[in-house]
Design an enzyme around this catalytic site. Structure first.
Site, PDB file in Angstrom:
ATOM      1  N   ASP A 173       0.814  -0.793   0.142  1.00 29.05           N
ATOM      2  CA  ASP A 173       0.027  -0.134  -0.147  1.00 29.05           C
ATOM      3  C   ASP A 173       0.826   1.309   0.194  1.00 29.05           C
ATOM      4  O   ASP A 173       1.056   2.116   1.199  1.00 29.05           O
ATOM      5  CB  ASP A 173      -0.760  -0.036   0.810  1.00 29.05           C
ATOM      6  CG  ASP A 173      -2.254  -1.060   0.825  1.00 29.05           C
ATOM      7  OD1 ASP A 173      -2.314  -1.487   0.206  1.00 29.05           O
ATOM      8  OD2 ASP A 173      -2.522  -1.853   2.164  1.00 29.05           O
ATOM      9  N   LYS A 206       0.577  -7.464  -2.641  1.00 23.51           N
ATOM     10  CA  LYS A 206      -0.344  -7.478  -2.493  1.00 23.51           C
ATOM     11  C   LYS A 206      -0.748  -5.970  -3.657  1.00 23.51           C
ATOM     12  O   LYS A 206      -0.347  -5.160  -3.160  1.00 23.51           O
ATOM     13  CB  LYS A 206      -1.260  -7.734  -2.060  1.00 23.51           C
ATOM     14  CG  LYS A 206      -3.097  -6.987  -2.428  1.00 23.51           C
ATOM     15  CD  LYS A 206      -3.603  -6.600  -1.375  1.00 23.51           C
ATOM     16  CE  LYS A 206      -4.461  -6.327   0.034  1.00 23.51           C
ATOM     17  NZ  LYS A 206      -5.438  -4.844  -0.690  1.00 23.51           N
ATOM     18  N   ASP A 230      -5.750  -6.703  -6.641  1.00 26.25           N
ATOM     19  CA  ASP A 230      -6.795  -6.449  -5.999  1.00 26.25           C
ATOM     20  C   ASP A 230      -7.071  -6.210  -6.432  1.00 26.25           C
ATOM     21  O   ASP A 230      -7.267  -4.226  -5.349  1.00 26.25           O
ATOM     22  CB  ASP A 230      -6.089  -6.455  -3.886  1.00 26.25           C
ATOM     23  CG  ASP A 230      -6.974  -6.301  -3.165  1.00 26.25           C
ATOM     24  OD1 ASP A 230      -8.740  -6.889  -3.399  1.00 26.25           O
ATOM     25  OD2 ASP A 230      -7.073  -5.607  -1.516  1.00 26.25           O
ATOM     26  N   LEU A 231      -8.541  -5.778  -7.133  1.00 20.70           N
ATOM     27  CA  LEU A 231      -8.855  -4.139  -7.966  1.00 20.70           C
ATOM     28  C   LEU A 231     -10.601  -4.536  -7.682  1.00 20.70           C
ATOM     29  O   LEU A 231     -11.352  -4.013  -8.023  1.00 20.70           O
ATOM     30  CB  LEU A 231      -8.566  -4.280  -9.132  1.00 20.70           C
ATOM     31  CG  LEU A 231      -7.133  -4.130  -9.948  1.00 20.70           C
ATOM     32  CD1 LEU A 231      -7.207  -3.475 -10.919  1.00 20.70           C
ATOM     33  CD2 LEU A 231      -6.236  -2.546  -8.647  1.00 20.70           C
ATOM     34  N   LYS A 232     -11.483  -6.104  -7.141  1.00 19.65           N
ATOM     35  CA  LYS A 232     -12.108  -5.906  -7.004  1.00 19.65           C
ATOM     36  C   LYS A 232     -13.668  -5.563  -7.809  1.00 19.65           C
ATOM     37  O   LYS A 232     -14.134  -5.084  -7.650  1.00 19.65           O
ATOM     38  CB  LYS A 232     -12.855  -5.222  -5.591  1.00 19.65           C
ATOM     39  CG  LYS A 232     -11.600  -5.903  -4.198  1.00 19.65           C
ATOM     40  CD  LYS A 232     -12.661  -4.651  -3.183  1.00 19.65           C
ATOM     41  CE  LYS A 232     -11.458  -4.857  -1.998  1.00 19.65           C
ATOM     42  NZ  LYS A 232     -10.500  -4.860  -1.851  1.00 19.65           N
ATOM     43  N   ASP A 263     -18.941  -5.308 -12.157  1.00 19.58           N
ATOM     44  CA  ASP A 263     -19.131  -4.424 -13.686  1.00 19.58           C
ATOM     45  C   ASP A 263     -20.329  -6.123 -13.811  1.00 19.58           C
ATOM     46  O   ASP A 263     -20.346  -7.224 -13.656  1.00 19.58           O
ATOM     47  CB  ASP A 263     -18.466  -3.949 -14.718  1.00 19.58           C
ATOM     48  CG  ASP A 263     -19.028  -3.047 -15.265  1.00 19.58           C
ATOM     49  OD1 ASP A 263     -19.375  -3.094 -15.792  1.00 19.58           O
ATOM     50  OD2 ASP A 263     -17.846  -2.089 -15.265  1.00 19.58           O
ATOM     51  N   PRO A 273     -20.874  -8.378 -16.880  1.00 18.19           N
ATOM     52  CA  PRO A 273     -20.169  -9.837 -16.911  1.00 18.19           C
ATOM     53  C   PRO A 273     -19.200  -9.840 -18.114  1.00 18.19           C
ATOM     54  O   PRO A 273     -17.544  -9.857 -17.977  1.00 18.19           O
ATOM     55  CB  PRO A 273     -21.248 -10.863 -17.722  1.00 18.19           C
ATOM     56  CG  PRO A 273     -22.315 -10.734 -16.846  1.00 18.19           C
ATOM     57  CD  PRO A 273     -22.190  -8.956 -16.949  1.00 18.19           C
ATOM     58  N   ASN A 274     -19.139  -9.225 -19.542  1.00 17.69           N
ATOM     59  CA  ASN A 274     -18.315  -8.986 -20.730  1.00 17.69           C
ATOM     60  C   ASN A 274     -17.234  -8.127 -20.404  1.00 17.69           C
ATOM     61  O   ASN A 274     -16.216  -8.432 -20.589  1.00 17.69           O
ATOM     62  CB  ASN A 274     -19.070  -8.082 -21.624  1.00 17.69           C
ATOM     63  CG  ASN A 274     -18.682  -8.327 -22.825  1.00 17.69           C
ATOM     64  OD1 ASN A 274     -17.713  -9.401 -23.387  1.00 17.69           O
ATOM     65  ND2 ASN A 274     -17.708  -6.663 -23.043  1.00 17.69           N
ATOM     66  N   THR A 275     -17.671  -7.125 -19.282  1.00 21.21           N
ATOM     67  CA  THR A 275     -16.409  -6.076 -18.955  1.00 21.21           C
ATOM     68  C   THR A 275     -15.728  -6.793 -17.740  1.00 21.21           C
ATOM     69  O   THR A 275     -14.625  -6.673 -18.330  1.00 21.21           O
ATOM     70  CB  THR A 275     -17.278  -5.131 -18.554  1.00 21.21           C
ATOM     71  OG1 THR A 275     -18.205  -4.662 -19.085  1.00 21.21           O
ATOM     72  CG2 THR A 275     -15.965  -3.812 -17.890  1.00 21.21           C
ATOM     73  N   THR A 288     -15.898  -6.291   5.079  1.00 17.26           N
ATOM     74  CA  THR A 288     -15.791  -6.347   6.486  1.00 17.26           C
ATOM     75  C   THR A 288     -16.316  -4.665   6.801  1.00 17.26           C
ATOM     76  O   THR A 288     -16.414  -4.465   8.164  1.00 17.26           O
ATOM     77  CB  THR A 288     -14.503  -6.893   7.387  1.00 17.26           C
ATOM     78  OG1 THR A 288     -13.399  -5.922   6.385  1.00 17.26           O
ATOM     79  CG2 THR A 288     -14.559  -8.491   7.026  1.00 17.26           C
ATOM     80  N   GLN A 294      -7.570  -1.932  12.349  1.00 14.02           N
ATOM     81  CA  GLN A 294      -7.752  -2.674  12.182  1.00 14.02           C
ATOM     82  C   GLN A 294      -8.565  -3.356  13.563  1.00 14.02           C
ATOM     83  O   GLN A 294      -7.722  -3.492  14.556  1.00 14.02           O
ATOM     84  CB  GLN A 294      -6.973  -4.076  12.026  1.00 14.02           C
ATOM     85  CG  GLN A 294      -6.445  -3.571  10.927  1.00 14.02           C
ATOM     86  CD  GLN A 294      -6.881  -4.606   9.308  1.00 14.02           C
ATOM     87  OE1 GLN A 294      -8.716  -4.637   9.301  1.00 14.02           O
ATOM     88  NE2 GLN A 294      -6.574  -3.948   7.754  1.00 14.02           N
ATOM     89  N   GLY A 299      -0.050  -5.715   5.522  1.00 13.39           N
ATOM     90  CA  GLY A 299       0.341  -4.098   5.640  1.00 13.39           C
ATOM     91  C   GLY A 299       1.502  -4.094   6.251  1.00 13.39           C
ATOM     92  O   GLY A 299       2.779  -4.300   6.306  1.00 13.39           O
ATOM     93  N   ARG A 300       0.996  -2.863   7.353  1.00 11.60           N
ATOM     94  CA  ARG A 300       1.799  -2.507   7.690  1.00 11.60           C
ATOM     95  C   ARG A 300       2.792  -2.943   8.645  1.00 11.60           C
ATOM     96  O   ARG A 300       3.590  -2.492   8.910  1.00 11.60           O
ATOM     97  CB  ARG A 300       1.022  -0.855   8.868  1.00 11.60           C
ATOM     98  CG  ARG A 300      -0.133  -0.014   7.187  1.00 11.60           C
ATOM     99  CD  ARG A 300      -0.922   0.379   8.220  1.00 11.60           C
ATOM    100  NE  ARG A 300      -2.257  -0.334   8.597  1.00 11.60           N
ATOM    101  CZ  ARG A 300      -3.100   0.059   8.532  1.00 11.60           C
ATOM    102  NH1 ARG A 300      -3.769   1.184   8.366  1.00 11.60           N
ATOM    103  NH2 ARG A 300      -4.609  -0.773   8.374  1.00 11.60           N
TER     104      ARG A 300
END
Ligand code: C5P
Length: 232
Positions: free
Chosen positions: A11, A33, A60-62, A65, A67-69, A120, A190, A210-211
């Site tokens: 990050d 990540k 990690d772009l989640k 949209d 389905p085709n995209t 979460t 967290q 991460g941190r």
């Protein structure tokens, strides 16, 4: 235990700080990540540079949209050589199957495709406000089952959700868990954290950290300590 279960969350706000930091790590000890912030700032070239340095990259772009995209985005991500990528299970079965089928057609090593069930950051009241009338726990299970039925490889989940998911889903369904803190590290923002060893014990396959590593005075030393603890 999987090979290299630690995924370091890179990050950082730009390519140079991310690359400088990655140079202090070892591809033999961890995976990386790349999330929204870094990808929007640094783009696909950064991902390719990390892959060329020998790192397995979780993009990690989640995606969420039509389905085709989403299928096209997954194909593009596979072209960068990423090891794992994700989408929102809430996009539905048709979207997930389209993504899965798109990855089946790419040559070479197929990236793992996992889903986010319920963020979460959302509680039962948040879900209710968007028309989901079951609680978060039930919705997580429902979407994880759907993810599995659509042929995806796993889900991102909190350590609190891992034991339930382990019971209802096959052993090879991959659980990727953030919210990890070694016992001697401050939890920061967290709210519910578990130690790396505890997360694996309750069913996680991969740990997003991460941190505790990115902000350590000696990141490689911290990573080595986590890994040797897991191996012990
Ligand atoms: O620094 P920290 O270990 O808290 O970083 C955790 C990483 O996992 C961050 O990249 C964060 O965006 C991500 N994440 C999370 N909780 C989720 C999903 C992703 O902390 N539920």
């Amino acid at each position: 235990m999987h090979e290299r279960p630690v995924i370091v969350a890179l990050d950082f706000p730009d390519a140079s700080s991310a690359l400088e930091f990655a140079a202090r790590l070892e591809p033999s000890l961890c995976r990386l990540k790349v999330g929204f912030e870094l990808f929007v700032a640094a783009g696909p070239a950064l991902v390719e540079q990390l892959v060329n340095r020998g790192f397995d990259v979780f993009l990690d772009l989640k995606f969420h949209d039509i389905p085709n995209t989403v299928a096209a985005a997954c194909r593009a991500a596979a072209g960068l050589g990423v090891w794992m990528l994700n989408l929102h299970a809430g996009g539905g079965a048709t979207m997930m199957q389209a993504a899965r089928e798109a990855l089946d057609t790419v040559g070479g090593r197929r990236p793992l495709l996992i889903a986010v069930t319920v963020l979460t950051s959302m509680d039962d009241a948040d879900l209710n406000s968007v028309g989901v009338e079951v609680g978060a726990r039930e919705q997580v299970l429902r979407l994880a089952r759907l993810t599995h039925e659509c042929g995806l490889d796993g889900v991102v989940c909190s350590a609190a959700e891992a034991p339930d998911l382990r019971v209802v889903l096959p052993q090879d369904f991959v659980l990727v868990t953030p919210g990890i803190r070694p016992a001697d590290v401050d939890a920061g923002d967290q709210k519910r954290v578990v130690t790396p060893n505890e997360a694996l014990r309750i069913g996680a396959d991969y740990l997003v950290i991460g941190r505790p590593i990115t902000r350590a005075a000696d990141p490689l030393g911290r990573l080595q300590a986590i890994v040797s603890n897991l191996e012990a």
